[in-house]
Design a protein around this motif. Structure first.
Motif, PDB file in Angstrom:
ATOM      1  N   ARG A 214      -5.898  -4.920  -5.353  1.00  0.00           N
ATOM      2  CA  ARG A 214      -4.671  -5.407  -5.979  1.00  0.00           C
ATOM      3  C   ARG A 214      -3.587  -5.661  -4.936  1.00  0.00           C
ATOM      4  NH1 ARG A 214      -0.677  -1.963  -9.997  1.00  0.00           N
ATOM      5  NH2 ARG A 214       0.949  -3.523 -10.150  1.00  0.00           N
ATOM      6  N   GLN A 215      -2.931  -6.821  -5.057  1.00  0.00           N
ATOM      7  CA  GLN A 215      -1.818  -7.163  -4.192  1.00  0.00           C
ATOM      8  C   GLN A 215      -0.518  -6.947  -4.966  1.00  0.00           C
ATOM      9  OE1 GLN A 215      -2.246  -7.998  -0.969  1.00  0.00           O
ATOM     10  NE2 GLN A 215      -4.445  -7.723  -1.296  1.00  0.00           N
ATOM     11  N   PHE A 216       0.337  -6.135  -4.411  1.00  0.00           N
ATOM     12  CA  PHE A 216       1.595  -5.850  -5.081  1.00  0.00           C
ATOM     13  C   PHE A 216       2.606  -6.954  -4.802  1.00  0.00           C
ATOM     14  CE2 PHE A 216      -0.242  -1.599  -4.557  1.00  0.00           C
ATOM     15  CZ  PHE A 216      -0.208  -1.183  -5.870  1.00  0.00           C
ATOM     16  N   GLU A 217       3.512  -7.149  -5.737  1.00  0.00           N
ATOM     17  CA  GLU A 217       4.561  -8.146  -5.591  1.00  0.00           C
ATOM     18  C   GLU A 217       5.765  -7.517  -4.889  1.00  0.00           C
ATOM     19  OE1 GLU A 217       5.430  -9.496  -9.470  1.00  0.00           O
ATOM     20  OE2 GLU A 217       3.513 -10.511  -9.759  1.00  0.00           O
ATOM     21  N   GLY A 218       6.585  -8.386  -4.323  1.00  0.00           N
ATOM     22  CA  GLY A 218       7.801  -7.897  -3.717  1.00  0.00           C
ATOM     23  C   GLY A 218       7.702  -7.759  -2.209  1.00  0.00           C
ATOM     24  N   TYR A 235       1.571   9.439   3.027  1.00  0.00           N
ATOM     25  CA  TYR A 235       1.989   8.106   3.461  1.00  0.00           C
ATOM     26  C   TYR A 235       2.398   7.314   2.227  1.00  0.00           C
ATOM     27  CZ  TYR A 235       1.484   3.201   4.750  1.00  0.00           C
ATOM     28  OH  TYR A 235       1.688   1.863   4.918  1.00  0.00           O
ATOM     29  N   ALA A 236       3.550   6.672   2.310  1.00  0.00           N
ATOM     30  CA  ALA A 236       4.060   5.879   1.185  1.00  0.00           C
ATOM     31  C   ALA A 236       3.947   4.401   1.510  1.00  0.00           C
ATOM     32  CB  ALA A 236       5.511   6.240   0.882  1.00  0.00           C
ATOM     33  N   GLU A 237       3.354   3.644   0.593  1.00  0.00           N
ATOM     34  CA  GLU A 237       3.293   2.187   0.681  1.00  0.00           C
ATOM     35  C   GLU A 237       4.010   1.636  -0.544  1.00  0.00           C
ATOM     36  OE1 GLU A 237       0.075  -1.466   0.386  1.00  0.00           O
ATOM     37  OE2 GLU A 237      -0.617   0.507   1.042  1.00  0.00           O
ATOM     38  N   LEU A 238       5.246   1.219  -0.348  1.00  0.00           N
ATOM     39  CA  LEU A 238       6.105   0.828  -1.467  1.00  0.00           C
ATOM     40  C   LEU A 238       6.562  -0.617  -1.295  1.00  0.00           C
ATOM     41  CD1 LEU A 238       8.344   4.027  -1.725  1.00  0.00           C
ATOM     42  CD2 LEU A 238       6.292   3.479  -3.044  1.00  0.00           C
ATOM     43  N   TYR A 239       6.710  -1.300  -2.445  1.00  0.00           N
ATOM     44  CA  TYR A 239       7.146  -2.693  -2.472  1.00  0.00           C
ATOM     45  C   TYR A 239       8.371  -2.793  -3.368  1.00  0.00           C
ATOM     46  CZ  TYR A 239       2.535  -3.695  -0.520  1.00  0.00           C
ATOM     47  OH  TYR A 239       1.422  -3.736   0.270  1.00  0.00           O
ATOM     48  N   LEU A 240       9.401  -3.445  -2.873  1.00  0.00           N
ATOM     49  CA  LEU A 240      10.635  -3.628  -3.626  1.00  0.00           C
ATOM     50  C   LEU A 240      10.651  -5.037  -4.207  1.00  0.00           C
ATOM     51  CD1 LEU A 240      13.418  -2.458  -4.423  1.00  0.00           C
ATOM     52  CD2 LEU A 240      14.328  -3.446  -2.324  1.00  0.00           C
ATOM     53  N   ALA A 241      10.811  -5.132  -5.528  1.00  0.00           N
ATOM     54  CA  ALA A 241      10.794  -6.424  -6.204  1.00  0.00           C
ATOM     55  C   ALA A 241      11.804  -6.402  -7.339  1.00  0.00           C
ATOM     56  CB  ALA A 241       9.395  -6.733  -6.733  1.00  0.00           C
ATOM     57  N   ARG A 248       4.916   0.262 -11.305  1.00  0.00           N
ATOM     58  CA  ARG A 248       4.631   1.691 -11.220  1.00  0.00           C
ATOM     59  C   ARG A 248       4.362   2.068  -9.774  1.00  0.00           C
ATOM     60  NH1 ARG A 248       5.912   0.834 -15.718  1.00  0.00           N
ATOM     61  NH2 ARG A 248       5.029   1.570 -17.689  1.00  0.00           N
ATOM     62  N   VAL A 249       4.620   3.324  -9.455  1.00  0.00           N
ATOM     63  CA  VAL A 249       4.210   3.886  -8.172  1.00  0.00           C
ATOM     64  C   VAL A 249       3.135   4.921  -8.474  1.00  0.00           C
ATOM     65  CG1 VAL A 249       4.891   5.137  -6.111  1.00  0.00           C
ATOM     66  CG2 VAL A 249       6.465   3.493  -7.138  1.00  0.00           C
ATOM     67  N   GLN A 279       7.043  -0.608  -6.636  1.00  0.00           N
ATOM     68  CA  GLN A 279       5.664  -0.414  -7.044  1.00  0.00           C
ATOM     69  C   GLN A 279       4.839  -0.184  -5.798  1.00  0.00           C
ATOM     70  OE1 GLN A 279       3.709  -4.063  -8.460  1.00  0.00           O
ATOM     71  NE2 GLN A 279       5.619  -5.145  -8.030  1.00  0.00           N
ATOM     72  N   GLY A 280       3.670   0.415  -5.991  1.00  0.00           N
ATOM     73  CA  GLY A 280       2.811   0.660  -4.841  1.00  0.00           C
ATOM     74  C   GLY A 280       2.086   1.977  -4.953  1.00  0.00           C
ATOM     75  N   LEU A 281       1.745   2.521  -3.790  1.00  0.00           N
ATOM     76  CA  LEU A 281       0.909   3.704  -3.719  1.00  0.00           C
ATOM     77  C   LEU A 281       1.572   4.753  -2.861  1.00  0.00           C
ATOM     78  CD1 LEU A 281      -2.478   1.921  -3.071  1.00  0.00           C
ATOM     79  CD2 LEU A 281      -1.680   2.827  -5.230  1.00  0.00           C
ATOM     80  N   ASN A 282       1.311   6.001  -3.204  1.00  0.00           N
ATOM     81  CA  ASN A 282       1.781   7.116  -2.408  1.00  0.00           C
ATOM     82  C   ASN A 282       0.578   8.000  -2.115  1.00  0.00           C
ATOM     83  OD1 ASN A 282       3.215   9.042  -1.110  1.00  0.00           O
ATOM     84  ND2 ASN A 282       4.648   9.446  -2.779  1.00  0.00           N
ATOM     85  N   LEU A 283       0.041   7.928  -0.911  1.00  0.00           N
ATOM     86  CA  LEU A 283      -1.180   8.644  -0.568  1.00  0.00           C
ATOM     87  C   LEU A 283      -0.821  10.091  -0.254  1.00  0.00           C
ATOM     88  CD1 LEU A 283      -2.804   5.929   1.687  1.00  0.00           C
ATOM     89  CD2 LEU A 283      -2.791   6.149  -0.772  1.00  0.00           C
ATOM     90  N   THR A 284      -1.371  11.017  -1.023  1.00  0.00           N
ATOM     91  CA  THR A 284      -0.940  12.407  -0.919  1.00  0.00           C
ATOM     92  C   THR A 284      -2.114  13.352  -0.726  1.00  0.00           C
ATOM     93  OG1 THR A 284      -1.139  12.819  -3.281  1.00  0.00           O
ATOM     94  CG2 THR A 284       0.915  11.852  -2.527  1.00  0.00           C
ATOM     95  N   PRO A 285      -1.874  14.509  -0.128  1.00  0.00           N
ATOM     96  CA  PRO A 285      -2.936  15.498   0.082  1.00  0.00           C
ATOM     97  C   PRO A 285      -3.181  16.351  -1.151  1.00  0.00           C
ATOM     98  CG  PRO A 285      -0.899  16.277   1.059  1.00  0.00           C
ATOM     99  CD  PRO A 285      -0.611  14.919   0.491  1.00  0.00           C
ATOM    100  N   ARG A 286      -3.727  15.760  -2.209  1.00  0.00           N
ATOM    101  CA  ARG A 286      -4.007  16.515  -3.426  1.00  0.00           C
ATOM    102  C   ARG A 286      -5.401  16.164  -3.916  1.00  0.00           C
ATOM    103  NH1 ARG A 286      -3.247  20.500  -3.973  1.00  0.00           N
ATOM    104  NH2 ARG A 286      -3.604  20.475  -6.192  1.00  0.00           N
TER     105      ARG A 286
END
Length: 599
Positions: A214-218, A235-241, A248-249, A279-286
């Motif tokens: 999936r390609q996020f917009e913004g 690591y946070a990969e966030l897109y502002l649109a 959603r994140v 919107q985007g992903l937040n890669l977390t140690p869980r």
């Protein structure tokens, strides 16, 4: 019988099969089960994964085939199906991770295979041994037994194939497109990082899909504050649109989504996660089975604070930019509405925008000196369309500068007040469909269709009307013809014995239509005020009426137009009694709002 003062022991499962049933049914989402199978293929270093949905011998089936390493072999070089079937909750991946050889592997509990219960009744798992022969293991939903047997194949393929058949009644309509969209979001980073090609073949729909991560917009946000905890970094990969209800994140681990929306987690139900700007992903140690609210979760919440503050600042900048752009668009719409409203209102009463000064700059000083500009001349340049070149301009015009055929006409002014026995000029403004001026092959015909008075120059574009000696109402009509096409327009004339002396200083605004700005004064009663020095209208953005009007742009525009009407009438009709001020406000707002709606 003596009772021990202290007794202890170890927990154990009383009914192994009942525990397996609970584990197998814990995954209720069939799409998630399919994602588990694809992840197993990625963990086996597969580069090509094919998911097929079809029907065979009257039964619907779903298969996942890959070109990976296959099932690990036993000491005889055969696929170790026995280990897979008898070591539920004891995944070999966990041991590989402990040995340092399982970097990037997903899954550590050995329960993914059992999720086929939520997809279909029977599972067939096929893999090859070192002898290049194929072997298969079959399992059935609700049955604790499994069978391993050779599989007759002319050529044994590398990798593993899972086949589930028949599918459960409720998911037989699960289309290949839905599978593709789910995997594109659920395994976005796993597919992207592994560079595996995932194909979905829907034989029932006769379609084939490539799963593209999936390609996020913004706009991708760079240089975000680090997320560091005592238990590992994130690591946070966030897109502002632009704000979107679907934005959603997600919270993920090793590329697999854990939580679809971080805002649903306790302690994160606030901006920026609920703003729908990011919107985007937040890669977390869980873990991927959910979020346990332990000390690790508390550490993550604390580590996110600097990131939240940074992203909130970016969102506020975006909101300010959006508000500025919306204000510019609103001001343009309001200005256009007021300009067009002036065509339908008496010029001597509502000429507030330095029209005569602008006309003199365009070479109309001679007309002004001769006794005033012709009616409508001042406002032609305010109308949409291309202006005709002046004397100093090159007569060369582009193709799109030329007008089309005649489409409509406007009389300027469309409504006016004239003293008894006085003259007033009216002008027809022919336009094409795009509201450009039409000037060629035109003929004009003026007539009084109601009321008293006389006309002079009834075949010209501009006509002169002389009022009668008694008050009354008159209606003027013009017919414009071009090559067989005729259009008409009317003007209303009010003939009165005198004009209000208080209206004389009406033409006082020589700085053009004022702009507007916002000032938040929540709880205060004032809605707006006019700042004469800056020539702007200050709007109270904290007033409950403004907050109500911001529900949609059209309502907000109408609210701003009424504020403009209030301030302009108060400024330009200073000294009039309250009842006459209200009459003027109703008159101006009627025409301005009508032009706003038609524009």
């Amino acid at each position: 019988m003596k009772v021990k003062s202290k007794d202890s022991g170890k927990l154990r499962i009383g009914d192994d099969w009942n525990a397996i049933r609970i584990i197998a049914l814990s995954q209720s989402n069939p799409l998630k089960a399919i994602a588990e199978f694809v992840e197993n293929s990625i963990d086996a270093h597969a580069k090509a994964i094919t998911i097929t949905r079809g029907k065979e011998h009257g039964a619907h089936y779903l298969s996942i085939r890959d070109d990976g390493d296959g099932v690990p072999r036993d000491t005889d070089g055969l696929p170790d199906f026995k280990y897979v079937a008898t070591h539920i909750c004891d995944s070999i991946k966990r041991q590989l991770k402990a040995d340092g050889n399982g970097l990037g592997l997903q899954g550590e509990f050995g329960i993914g295979l059992l999720s086929f219960w939520t997809v279909g009744d029977n599972l067939t798992m096929t893999s090859t041994g070192t002898d290049q022969k194929a072997y298969q293991m079959t399992m059935s939903k609700g049955d604790s037994r499994y069978e391993v047997s050779p599989k007759r194949m002319l050529f044994a393929d590398k990798g593993t194939e899972l086949k589930i058949s028949p599918l459960l009644e409720g998911i037989r309509t699960l289309s290949g497109e839905k599978i593709q969209w789910y995997l594109a979001s659920e395994l976005r980073d796993r597919i992207r990082d592994s560079k595996a090609r995932v194909t979905v073949i829907d034989k029932l729909a006769r379609k084939q899909y490539e799963v593209e991560p999936r390609q996020f917009e913004g706009r991708l946000l760079h240089q975000l504050p680090p997320i560091r905890t005592p238990f590992g970094d994130a690591y946070a990969e966030l897109y502002l649109a632009e704000p979107n209800e679907t934005a959603r994140v997600a919270l993920t681990r090793v590329g697999t989504r854990v939580i679809e929306d971080m805002a649903s987690l306790p302690g994160l139900e606030h901006t920026p996660w609920i703003s729908r700007y990011v919107q985007g992903l937040n890669l977390t140690p869980r873990t991927r089975t959910g979020v346990i609210q332990d000390e690790r979760y508390a550490a993550l919440i604390e580590a996110l604070v600097p990131l939240e503050a940074h992203v909130k600042g970016l969102i506020e900048e975006q909101q300010r930019a959006e508000e500025e752009q919306a204000s510019q668009q609103s001001l343009k719409a309001i200005q256009k509405a007021f300009h067009e409203a002036m065509l339908a209102l008496p010029r001597e009463e509502y000429d507030w925008f330095d029209v005569q000064g602008r006309a003199r700059q365009e070479g109309g000083a001679a007309n002004a000196a001769a006794g005033g500009l012709p009616a409508g001349t001042d406002w032609e340049e305010a109308l949409p369309g291309v202006a005709e070149p002046g004397p100093s301009e090159s007569p060369q015009r582009q193709f799109f500068d030329y007008s089309g055929p005649l489409f409509g006409v406007v009389v300027s002014p469309a409504a006016s007040t004239t003293p008894l026995n006085e003259t007033r000029k009216f002008r027809a403004l022919p336009r094409d469909r795009s509201r450009r001026r039409v000037v060629d092959d035109l003929s004009f015909g003026w007539e009084l269709i109601d009321g008293e008075g006389t006309l002079q120059g009834i075949t010209d574009q501009e006509v002169e009307y002389r009022a009668p000696t008694v008050p009354g109402l008159a209606r003027l009509k013009v017919t414009v013809t071009q090559r067989g096409v005729s259009v008409t327009a009317e003007a209303l004339i009010t003939v009165t014995d005198s004009l209000e002396s208080a209206i004389t200083p009406a033409v006082v605004n020589t700085r053009g239509l004022p702009g507007y700005t916002f000032e938040r004064a929540a709880g205060e009663l004032w809605r707006c005020r006019f700042d004469a020095e800056r020539n702007i209208i200050v709007v109270n953005s904290g007033h409950r009426d403004f907050v109500f009007a911001t529900r949609n742009r059209a309502l907000q525009l109408r609210y701003l137009v009424r504020l403009y009407v209030k301030e302009l009438v108060l400024k330009n009709f200073a000294g009039l009694p309250a009842d006459q001020l209200l009459e003027r406000m109703i008159e101006l707002s009627l025409y301005a709002e009508e032009k706003l709606k038609s524009g």
